[in-house]
Each structure stands twice: as structure tokens, then as C-alpha cells.
Motif scaffolding. Structure first.
Motif, PDB file in Angstrom:
ATOM      1  N   MET A   1      20.127 -46.205  10.664  1.00 58.42           N
ATOM      2  CA  MET A   1      20.789 -47.518  10.357  1.00 58.42           C
ATOM      3  C   MET A   1      20.519 -47.307   8.609  1.00 58.42           C
ATOM      4  SD  MET A   1      19.154 -51.330  10.638  1.00 58.42           S
ATOM      5  CE  MET A   1      19.408 -51.452  12.531  1.00 58.42           C
ATOM      6  N   ASP A   2      21.729 -47.593   7.987  1.00 61.53           N
ATOM      7  CA  ASP A   2      21.397 -47.412   6.552  1.00 61.53           C
ATOM      8  C   ASP A   2      20.932 -48.636   5.883  1.00 61.53           C
ATOM      9  OD1 ASP A   2      23.514 -49.309   6.420  1.00 61.53           O
ATOM     10  OD2 ASP A   2      25.096 -48.353   5.652  1.00 61.53           O
ATOM     11  N   LYS A   3      20.916 -48.823   4.823  1.00 63.15           N
ATOM     12  CA  LYS A   3      20.223 -50.056   4.054  1.00 63.15           C
ATOM     13  C   LYS A   3      20.913 -51.395   4.146  1.00 63.15           C
ATOM     14  CE  LYS A   3      20.073 -50.044  -0.629  1.00 63.15           C
ATOM     15  NZ  LYS A   3      19.846 -49.738  -1.716  1.00 63.15           N
ATOM     16  N   GLN A   4      22.168 -51.177   4.053  1.00 63.79           N
ATOM     17  CA  GLN A   4      22.908 -52.474   4.165  1.00 63.79           C
ATOM     18  C   GLN A   4      22.682 -53.056   5.624  1.00 63.79           C
ATOM     19  OE1 GLN A   4      24.983 -54.084   2.015  1.00 63.79           O
ATOM     20  NE2 GLN A   4      25.810 -55.554   3.331  1.00 63.79           N
ATOM     21  N   ASP A   5      22.953 -52.029   6.676  1.00 60.75           N
ATOM     22  CA  ASP A   5      22.682 -52.617   8.066  1.00 60.75           C
ATOM     23  C   ASP A   5      21.302 -53.304   8.378  1.00 60.75           C
ATOM     24  OD1 ASP A   5      25.278 -51.819   8.580  1.00 60.75           O
ATOM     25  OD2 ASP A   5      24.659 -49.808   9.442  1.00 60.75           O
ATOM     26  N   LEU A   6      20.712 -52.662   7.702  1.00 66.45           N
ATOM     27  CA  LEU A   6      19.077 -52.910   7.736  1.00 66.45           C
ATOM     28  C   LEU A   6      18.844 -54.316   7.157  1.00 66.45           C
ATOM     29  CD1 LEU A   6      15.964 -52.667   8.662  1.00 66.45           C
ATOM     30  CD2 LEU A   6      15.845 -51.471   6.356  1.00 66.45           C
ATOM     31  N   PHE A   7      19.441 -54.601   5.840  1.00 65.50           N
ATOM     32  CA  PHE A   7      19.159 -55.899   5.453  1.00 65.50           C
ATOM     33  C   PHE A   7      20.071 -57.069   6.353  1.00 65.50           C
ATOM     34  CE2 PHE A   7      18.385 -53.907   0.904  1.00 65.50           C
ATOM     35  CZ  PHE A   7      16.967 -53.699   1.388  1.00 65.50           C
ATOM     36  N   GLU A   8      21.122 -56.634   6.759  1.00 66.71           N
ATOM     37  CA  GLU A   8      21.926 -57.605   7.351  1.00 66.71           C
ATOM     38  C   GLU A   8      21.395 -57.987   8.635  1.00 66.71           C
ATOM     39  OE1 GLU A   8      25.994 -56.035   8.024  1.00 66.71           O
ATOM     40  OE2 GLU A   8      26.251 -56.511   5.688  1.00 66.71           O
ATOM     41  N   THR A   9      20.741 -57.057   9.485  1.00 68.65           N
ATOM     42  CA  THR A   9      19.917 -57.212  10.597  1.00 68.65           C
ATOM     43  C   THR A   9      18.810 -57.980  10.225  1.00 68.65           C
ATOM     44  OG1 THR A   9      20.636 -55.144  11.636  1.00 68.65           O
ATOM     45  CG2 THR A   9      18.507 -56.028  12.517  1.00 68.65           C
ATOM     46  N   VAL A  10      18.004 -57.881   9.221  1.00 64.49           N
ATOM     47  CA  VAL A  10      16.855 -58.745   8.999  1.00 64.49           C
ATOM     48  C   VAL A  10      17.349 -60.093   8.836  1.00 64.49           C
ATOM     49  CG1 VAL A  10      15.101 -59.180   7.076  1.00 64.49           C
ATOM     50  CG2 VAL A  10      15.381 -56.781   8.245  1.00 64.49           C
TER      51      VAL A  10
ATOM     52  N   CYS B   1      15.959 -59.097  -3.685  1.00 64.94           N
ATOM     53  CA  CYS B   1      17.221 -59.350  -4.291  1.00 64.94           C
ATOM     54  C   CYS B   1      18.204 -58.801  -3.828  1.00 64.94           C
ATOM     55  CB  CYS B   1      16.978 -58.881  -5.716  1.00 64.94           C
ATOM     56  SG  CYS B   1      15.861 -59.797  -6.629  1.00 64.94           S
ATOM     57  N   GLU B   2      18.030 -57.716  -3.156  1.00 63.35           N
ATOM     58  CA  GLU B   2      19.174 -57.052  -2.364  1.00 63.35           C
ATOM     59  C   GLU B   2      19.870 -57.897  -1.286  1.00 63.35           C
ATOM     60  OE1 GLU B   2      19.571 -52.500  -1.917  1.00 63.35           O
ATOM     61  OE2 GLU B   2      17.675 -52.639  -3.000  1.00 63.35           O
ATOM     62  N   GLN B   3      18.741 -58.573  -0.693  1.00 65.32           N
ATOM     63  CA  GLN B   3      19.016 -59.240   0.608  1.00 65.32           C
ATOM     64  C   GLN B   3      19.636 -60.606   0.014  1.00 65.32           C
ATOM     65  OE1 GLN B   3      16.048 -59.597   3.870  1.00 65.32           O
ATOM     66  NE2 GLN B   3      15.010 -58.035   2.715  1.00 65.32           N
ATOM     67  N   LEU B   4      19.224 -61.301  -0.998  1.00 66.97           N
ATOM     68  CA  LEU B   4      19.996 -62.341  -1.477  1.00 66.97           C
ATOM     69  C   LEU B   4      21.097 -62.186  -1.997  1.00 66.97           C
ATOM     70  CD1 LEU B   4      16.727 -63.802  -3.839  1.00 66.97           C
ATOM     71  CD2 LEU B   4      17.744 -64.882  -1.441  1.00 66.97           C
ATOM     72  N   ALA B   5      21.512 -61.059  -2.510  1.00 64.26           N
ATOM     73  CA  ALA B   5      22.657 -60.617  -2.888  1.00 64.26           C
ATOM     74  C   ALA B   5      23.698 -60.568  -1.718  1.00 64.26           C
ATOM     75  CB  ALA B   5      23.068 -59.344  -3.784  1.00 64.26           C
ATOM     76  N   ILE B   6      23.287 -60.138  -0.485  1.00 65.80           N
ATOM     77  CA  ILE B   6      23.977 -60.158   0.564  1.00 65.80           C
ATOM     78  C   ILE B   6      24.363 -61.802   1.152  1.00 65.80           C
ATOM     79  CG2 ILE B   6      24.425 -59.769   3.029  1.00 65.80           C
ATOM     80  CD1 ILE B   6      22.563 -56.930   2.456  1.00 65.80           C
ATOM     81  N   ILE B   7      23.556 -62.415   0.971  1.00 58.83           N
ATOM     82  CA  ILE B   7      23.567 -63.818   1.170  1.00 58.83           C
ATOM     83  C   ILE B   7      24.526 -64.708   0.327  1.00 58.83           C
ATOM     84  CG2 ILE B   7      22.299 -66.094   1.396  1.00 58.83           C
ATOM     85  CD1 ILE B   7      19.623 -64.447   2.357  1.00 58.83           C
ATOM     86  N   TYR B   8      24.251 -64.521  -0.863  1.00 58.43           N
ATOM     87  CA  TYR B   8      25.109 -65.225  -1.667  1.00 58.43           C
ATOM     88  C   TYR B   8      26.493 -64.416  -2.059  1.00 58.43           C
ATOM     89  CZ  TYR B   8      21.520 -68.575  -2.248  1.00 58.43           C
ATOM     90  OH  TYR B   8      20.472 -69.297  -2.001  1.00 58.43           O
ATOM     91  N   GLY B   9      26.602 -63.187  -2.055  1.00 64.87           N
ATOM     92  CA  GLY B   9      27.875 -62.587  -2.056  1.00 64.87           C
ATOM     93  C   GLY B   9      27.657 -61.289  -3.090  1.00 64.87           C
ATOM     94  N   LYS B  10      27.460 -60.231  -2.673  1.00 68.16           N
ATOM     95  CA  LYS B  10      27.249 -58.936  -3.236  1.00 68.16           C
ATOM     96  C   LYS B  10      28.310 -58.861  -4.587  1.00 68.16           C
ATOM     97  CE  LYS B  10      26.029 -55.126  -1.426  1.00 68.16           C
ATOM     98  NZ  LYS B  10      25.699 -54.039  -0.753  1.00 68.16           N
TER      99      LYS B  10
END
Length: 88
Positions: free
Chosen positions: A1-10, A58-67
Motif C-alpha cells: 500500500m503506498d502513502k496515498q492509499d494509506l492516507f485515503e484508507t485512514v 497536512c498530507e491528509q488535509l491536502a487530500i481532504i481539501y484537494g491536493k
């Protein structure tokens, strides 16, 4: 699982609100560590740990608000910083 997938899963598992609250908590812990450092009560390692936690959130917030929106704003701010430095 890459970082992006991990963050999206979380984010999916815990939800937007929980991850936003966690980001606030992690930022507060970094602020607290930086304040403690002034008084000699925090080490570089303490601060490094908190920086890493904040970056993860912050990386998770970027996913939430739009990378892409975050990336564009970051570039705009870096350009502005560069221009400020050049004018000194």
C-alpha cells in the motif's frame, strides 16, 4: 500500500472530522514542543517527531481539501516568498 492509499484508507476509516481534529492536535503538540524548547524542556528529537506528525496530517488535509489546490497555493506562496527575498 503506498502513502496515498494509506492516507485515503485512514480518512475513510476515521472520517474527515476526526482527521481534522487530529491535525489540530498534532499542530498544538508541535507548538508546545517549540515553546518548551525555548525553556530547554524539549530536544531536537521531540521537535522532529512533532514535525513528522504534522506533515503526515497536512498530507491528509491536502487530500481532504484537494491536493491540486493545495499544490497550486503552495507554489504561489513559494513564488511570493522568492520575490520578497529578491527585493531585500
Amino acid at each position: 500500500m503506498d502513502k496515498q492509499d494509506l492516507f485515503e484508507t485512514v480518512i475513510k476509516k476515521f472520517g474527515f472530522d476526526a482527521q481534522k481534529a487530529m491535525a489540530v492536535e498534532e499542530c498544538a503538540e508541535l507548538i508546545n514542543a517549540l515553546c518548551k524548547e525555548k525553556r530547554g524542556r524539549a530536544t531536537d528529537e521531540d521537535i522532529i517527531t512533532e514535525i513528522a506528525d504534522v506533515q503526515i496530517m497536512c498530507e491528509q488535509l491536502a487530500i481532504i481539501y484537494g491536493k491540486e489546490k493545495v499544490r497550486q497555493e503552495r507554489l504561489r506562496k513559494l513564488l511570493r516568498l522568492h520575490e520578497r527575498i529578491q527585493s531585500l
